[in-house]
Design an enzyme around this catalytic site. Structure first.
Site, mmCIF file in Angstrom:
data_model
loop_
_atom_site.group_PDB
_atom_site.id
_atom_site.type_symbol
_atom_site.label_atom_id
_atom_site.label_comp_id
_atom_site.label_asym_id
_atom_site.label_seq_id
_atom_site.Cartn_x
_atom_site.Cartn_y
_atom_site.Cartn_z
ATOM 1 N N ARG A 127 0.858 -1.191 0.000
ATOM 2 C CA ARG A 127 0.000 0.000 0.000
ATOM 3 C C ARG A 127 0.896 1.243 0.000
ATOM 4 O O ARG A 127 0.927 2.006 0.952
ATOM 5 C CB ARG A 127 -0.927 -0.007 1.213
ATOM 6 C CG ARG A 127 -1.651 -1.309 1.493
ATOM 7 C CD ARG A 127 -2.442 -1.853 0.345
ATOM 8 N NE ARG A 127 -3.731 -1.221 0.162
ATOM 9 C CZ ARG A 127 -4.860 -1.578 0.757
ATOM 10 N NH1 ARG A 127 -4.855 -2.553 1.621
ATOM 11 N NH2 ARG A 127 -5.986 -0.974 0.478
ATOM 12 N N GLN A 132 0.312 2.358 -6.077
ATOM 13 C CA GLN A 132 -1.100 2.739 -5.954
ATOM 14 C C GLN A 132 -1.955 2.305 -7.157
ATOM 15 O O GLN A 132 -3.074 1.849 -6.989
ATOM 16 C CB GLN A 132 -1.181 4.254 -5.799
ATOM 17 C CG GLN A 132 -2.286 4.695 -4.905
ATOM 18 C CD GLN A 132 -2.098 6.139 -4.451
ATOM 19 O OE1 GLN A 132 -1.194 6.833 -4.927
ATOM 20 N NE2 GLN A 132 -2.937 6.578 -3.561
ATOM 21 N N ASP A 135 -3.056 -1.294 -6.996
ATOM 22 C CA ASP A 135 -3.653 -1.683 -5.728
ATOM 23 C C ASP A 135 -5.110 -2.131 -5.892
ATOM 24 O O ASP A 135 -6.045 -1.340 -5.811
ATOM 25 C CB ASP A 135 -3.527 -0.486 -4.766
ATOM 26 C CG ASP A 135 -4.050 -0.786 -3.385
ATOM 27 O OD1 ASP A 135 -4.605 -1.875 -3.171
ATOM 28 O OD2 ASP A 135 -3.917 0.088 -2.507
ATOM 29 N N SER A 138 -7.638 -1.774 -2.940
ATOM 30 C CA SER A 138 -8.251 -0.442 -2.847
ATOM 31 C C SER A 138 -9.296 -0.239 -3.936
ATOM 32 O O SER A 138 -10.385 0.278 -3.662
ATOM 33 C CB SER A 138 -7.192 0.656 -2.993
ATOM 34 O OG SER A 138 -6.425 0.722 -1.834
ATOM 35 N N TYR A 233 -1.351 -0.591 8.239
ATOM 36 C CA TYR A 233 -2.519 -1.432 8.524
ATOM 37 C C TYR A 233 -2.848 -1.386 10.016
ATOM 38 O O TYR A 233 -1.969 -1.096 10.837
ATOM 39 C CB TYR A 233 -2.235 -2.892 8.161
ATOM 40 C CG TYR A 233 -2.413 -3.201 6.702
ATOM 41 C CD1 TYR A 233 -3.689 -3.294 6.141
ATOM 42 C CD2 TYR A 233 -1.324 -3.410 5.877
ATOM 43 C CE1 TYR A 233 -3.858 -3.582 4.807
ATOM 44 C CE2 TYR A 233 -1.477 -3.696 4.526
ATOM 45 C CZ TYR A 233 -2.747 -3.782 3.999
ATOM 46 O OH TYR A 233 -2.921 -4.069 2.689
HETATM 47 P P1 NAD Z 1 -8.646 -2.772 5.943
HETATM 48 O O1 NAD Z 1 -9.656 -3.243 4.970
HETATM 49 O O2 NAD Z 1 -7.511 -3.651 6.319
HETATM 50 O O3 NAD Z 1 -9.417 -2.365 7.307
HETATM 51 C C1 NAD Z 1 -10.492 -1.440 7.268
HETATM 52 C C2 NAD Z 1 -10.357 -0.449 8.393
HETATM 53 O O4 NAD Z 1 -10.692 -1.076 9.633
HETATM 54 C C3 NAD Z 1 -8.956 0.130 8.591
HETATM 55 O O5 NAD Z 1 -9.007 1.535 8.441
HETATM 56 C C4 NAD Z 1 -8.581 -0.290 9.993
HETATM 57 O O6 NAD Z 1 -7.804 0.679 10.675
HETATM 58 C C5 NAD Z 1 -9.932 -0.462 10.643
HETATM 59 N N1 NAD Z 1 -9.955 -1.275 11.861
HETATM 60 C C6 NAD Z 1 -9.278 -2.407 12.152
HETATM 61 N N2 NAD Z 1 -9.578 -2.850 13.388
HETATM 62 C C7 NAD Z 1 -10.491 -1.993 13.892
HETATM 63 C C8 NAD Z 1 -11.205 -1.922 15.129
HETATM 64 N N3 NAD Z 1 -11.018 -2.830 16.095
HETATM 65 N N4 NAD Z 1 -12.063 -0.906 15.314
HETATM 66 C C9 NAD Z 1 -12.256 0.018 14.333
HETATM 67 N N5 NAD Z 1 -11.620 0.015 13.144
HETATM 68 C C10 NAD Z 1 -10.742 -0.979 12.925
HETATM 69 O O7 NAD Z 1 -8.070 -1.333 5.524
HETATM 70 P P2 NAD Z 1 -7.757 -0.788 4.076
HETATM 71 O O8 NAD Z 1 -8.885 0.001 3.591
HETATM 72 O O9 NAD Z 1 -7.261 -1.921 3.239
HETATM 73 O O10 NAD Z 1 -6.576 0.215 4.400
HETATM 74 C C11 NAD Z 1 -5.452 -0.260 5.127
HETATM 75 C C12 NAD Z 1 -4.360 0.790 5.201
HETATM 76 O O11 NAD Z 1 -3.731 0.985 3.958
HETATM 77 C C13 NAD Z 1 -4.854 2.159 5.573
HETATM 78 O O12 NAD Z 1 -3.851 2.763 6.365
HETATM 79 C C14 NAD Z 1 -4.932 2.908 4.303
HETATM 80 O O13 NAD Z 1 -4.877 4.301 4.453
HETATM 81 C C15 NAD Z 1 -3.724 2.363 3.648
HETATM 82 N N6 NAD Z 1 -3.753 2.502 2.207
HETATM 83 C C16 NAD Z 1 -2.697 3.118 1.598
HETATM 84 C C17 NAD Z 1 -2.680 3.251 0.230
HETATM 85 C C18 NAD Z 1 -1.537 3.895 -0.458
HETATM 86 O O14 NAD Z 1 -0.767 4.601 0.156
HETATM 87 N N7 NAD Z 1 -1.383 3.657 -1.726
HETATM 88 C C19 NAD Z 1 -3.724 2.740 -0.528
HETATM 89 C C20 NAD Z 1 -4.778 2.105 0.123
HETATM 90 C C21 NAD Z 1 -4.770 1.979 1.496
#
Ligand code: NAD
Length: 385
Positions: A127, A132, A135, A138, A233
């Protein structure tokens, strides 16, 4: 010339396809030969003639297609057809690029290694900004988040927007989104566009500003432990923290018309956040959409793939929302694959350069070996169990 093959997805209910005609044309322009199984795009409303017009060769039989592939591009992990494992049709040395769910299904990864299939798992794309455009988690979570808000609005027994009419004023629906990653942020934005008042919580405090920027109020819960990994994460939080989160959220859940949960922790069961008692305290006619249904669910009443009616509350546990919008989810997935393949192929062959962070993270089997320590550990845990 490298042959890229696109099969018809064999999973029942999987309507997406790995490449759409536009991306086929881009691959052909880059010098690849593209083979598409007849009917592969029908679920997403792309027919064989569109693929042919883009330069693909249409192949009738599934087995023939898989056997011809140098690189096979797929959406769902390989399954079974005609009583045979699809992946056994790939020739040794071929490359499979697909969602593989490798941490939950390490046995399949082992089987790929044993068959000497080189494979890349789309879940493992880092990520990072550099990766990006590859990904796929996403691109698909974004669509799932959008659809979750629509499902909630369509199932709720009242309106989302505020309406001021001659017959009186109707207040807006109150929506709570738990987990504000990619899906959660899109669910917030969509619910806001539909006129609901939205609040959200995430265990990673860093998302507060993102939540506010899409128009929701962030629920602050002071958490003492470290909640994010170095890759951004969420970490699994301890029992005490989870209990504290539940206590604060109880009041918010009680007054919400809709709760959309998206909380996930990579490689683990989804955290249980909404208990049966909390569901019982919600108003009759309220709706919960649990996007973590496939990972065990964030709500105790969720049944994966089903709608449950519990004490007047509808709990929806969808398993594959991107497949319900197959045109756009296939288009963006195909773009993710195009970027990845372009990145991997150098001088007419895949460059397995494990010094590169994207290759290192994404390639899960190479020349008979499982390459990823977490998958090896998941396999070892299975053997011990
Ligand atoms: P995910 O599907 O793994 O999880 C969904 C959300 O649930 C996350 O925001 C996580 O913090 C939250 N979560 C986990 N346990 C929890 C709890 N007990 N209570 C409440 N919330 C909880 O997440 P995702 O959408 O795949 O994103 C994961 C990470 O990757 C994030 O930091 C996101 O910003 C990052 N990301 C970065 C890029 C990039 O830089 N290119 C792209 C996509 C995502």
């Amino acid at each position: 010339m490298l042959k890229i093959a696109v099969p018809k997805e064999s999973d029942l209910g999987e309507l997406r396809v790995a490449l759409v005609p536009d991306t086929v044309a881009r691959f052909i322009k880059l010098g690849f030969e593209v083979l598409v199984q007849s009917g592969a795009g029908l679920g997403a409303h792309f027919d064989d003639s569109e693929y042919e017009a883009a330069g693909a060769t249409i192949i009738n039989g599934a087995k023939e297609l898989w056997e011809s592939a140098d690189i096979l591009l797929k959406v769902a992990p390989p399954g079974e057809q005609q009583g045979e494992e699809e992946m056994n049709w790939l020739k040794p040395g071929a490359t499979l690029i697909s969602f593989l769910n490798p941490l939950a299904n390490p046995e399949q990864v082992q089987a790929l290694a044993q068959r000497k299939i080189n494979s890349f798992s789309m879940e493992m794309i880092p990520r990072t900004s550099r990766a990006q455009s590859m990904d796929a988690l996403s691109s698909q979570a974004n669509i799932a988040g959008y659809k979750s808000a629509l499902l909630a609005a369509a199932s709720l027994s009242r309106l989302f927007p505020m309406m001021t009419t001659a017959a009186g004023t109707i207040p807006p629906a109150k929506v709570l989104v738990i987990g504000a990653g990619v899906a959660g942020l899109q669910a917030i934005a969509t619910a806001r566009r539909l006129g609901a008042v939205v609040e959200a919580f995430d265990v990673r405090p860093a998302v507060k500003e993102e939540v506010q920027s899409v128009g929701a109020k962030f629920i602050e819960i002071p958490i003492e432990e470290d909640t994010a990994t170095s890759q951004g994460y969420a970490k699994e939080v301890g029992q005490n923290t989870q209990e504290k989160i539940r206590q604060v959220l109880t009041e918010h859940i009680k007054k919400s018309d809709v709760v959309i949960t998206t909380a996930q922790v990579q490689g683990k069961r989804a955290p249980l956040i909404v208990t049966e008692e909390m569901v019982c305290e919600m108003s009759s006619g309220a709706v919960i959409v649990d996007l973590a249904a496939g990972q065990g669910g964030n709500c105790a009443c969720t049944e994966a793939g089903k709608d449950v009616y519990y004490n007047g509350v509808t709990i929806i546990g969808p398993l594959n929302l991107p497949s319900t919008l197959p045109v756009d989810s296939s288009k963006v997935y195909a773009k993710n694959l195009l970027t990845l393949v372009k990145y991997l192929v150098k001088d007419g062959a895949i460059d397995f350069n494990f010094e590169d962070d994207i290759v290192e993270a994404t390639c899960v089997t190479y020349e008979g070996e499982i390459r990823n320590d977490r998958i090896k550990q998941a396999l070892a845990n299975l053997v011990q169990a």
